[in-house]
Design an enzyme around this catalytic site. Structure first.
Site, short mmCIF file in Angstrom:
data_model
loop_
_atom_site.label_atom_id
_atom_site.label_comp_id
_atom_site.label_asym_id
_atom_site.label_seq_id
_atom_site.Cartn_x
_atom_site.Cartn_y
_atom_site.Cartn_z
N HIS A 109 0.89 -1.52 0.02
CA HIS A 109 0.01 -0.06 -0.02
C HIS A 109 0.92 1.17 0.05
O HIS A 109 1.94 1.20 0.26
CB HIS A 109 -0.77 0.11 1.06
N HIS A 120 3.90 7.37 3.70
CA HIS A 120 4.72 6.01 3.44
C HIS A 120 4.31 4.96 2.46
O HIS A 120 3.17 5.14 1.98
CB HIS A 120 4.76 5.56 4.92
N GLU A 168 7.62 1.23 5.14
CA GLU A 168 7.04 0.02 6.12
C GLU A 168 7.20 -1.04 5.29
O GLU A 168 7.04 -1.46 4.35
CB GLU A 168 5.46 0.45 6.24
#
Ligand SMILES: CC[C@H](C(=O)O)C(=O)SCCNC(=O)CCNC(=O)[C@H](O)C(C)(C)COP(=O)(O)OP(=O)(O)OC[C@H]1O[C@@H](n2cnc3c(N)ncnc32)[C@H](O)[C@@H]1OP(=O)(O)O
Ligand SMILES: [Co+2]
Length: 134
Positions: free
Chosen positions: A7, A79, A130
């Site tokens: 994502h 992010h 991440e």
């Protein structure tokens, strides 16, 4: 090491307005707001063909994204998240080449009920990355 892009997260000052834009102007399928108190955000998922957008807004007093929104009051890309086969192997490998893992270095369960870790943006060209267990 890096698997698929799971994502891209966008910090937004108004979650309802951002969700409405993606739904009504971009014709996307968006979820209801989902509070994630363990992460200090409320998230709306926007499903696209090959990945997912996460619209995120601060939740609670100590949200890790509050300072980001103060610096970027109209919002911005916060992010991106890559999947890894084994998050602990990836963590140790990245630490061995000098990348800083945020927090206490132990994975936490993220919004997709999988362990996640974050790498310091200053080590990755100003981009917060991440990692999520595939
Ligand atoms: C529901 C879970 C969901 C999921 O599972 O997908 C999530 O992803 S939750 C996402 C929210 N959680 C996190 O972001 C955890 C990791 N983030 C942090 O620990 C902090 O945000 C941190 C340490 C990256 C930054 O915290 P803060 O802004 O309070 O600290 P500084 O002001 O000292 O920032 C240091 C330095 O980094 C720059 N910065 C901050 N955030 C970002 C960013 N998102 N992208 C790029 N750069 C960032 C900041 O501007 C500072 O730079 P400087 O040049 O020193 O001013
Ligand atoms: Co995320």
């Amino acid at each position: 090491m890096l698997g698929r892009l799971n994502h891209v997260a966008i910090a937004v000052p108004d979650l309802e307005a951002a969700a409405r834009t993606y739904r009504e102007k971009l014709g996307a399928t968006v979820s209801d707001p989902l509070p994630q108190p363990a992460h200090g955000v409320t998230v709306v998922f926007v499903d696209v063909d090959n990945t997912r957008i996460e619209l995120i807004n601060p939740l609670g007093e100590r949200s890790p994204i509050a300072a980001f929104l103060e610096k970027n009051p109209s919002g911005g890309i916060h992010h991106m998240c890559f999947e890894v086969d084994d998050i602990l192997v990836a963590r140790d490998q990245l630490k061995s080449v000098g990348l800083r893992v945020l927090g206490d270095g132990e994975p936490k369960i993220g919004a997709h009920d999988k362990p996640v870790l974050f790498l310091h943006p200053k080590d990755l060209n100003g981009t917060l990355v991440e990692l999520q267990q595939a």
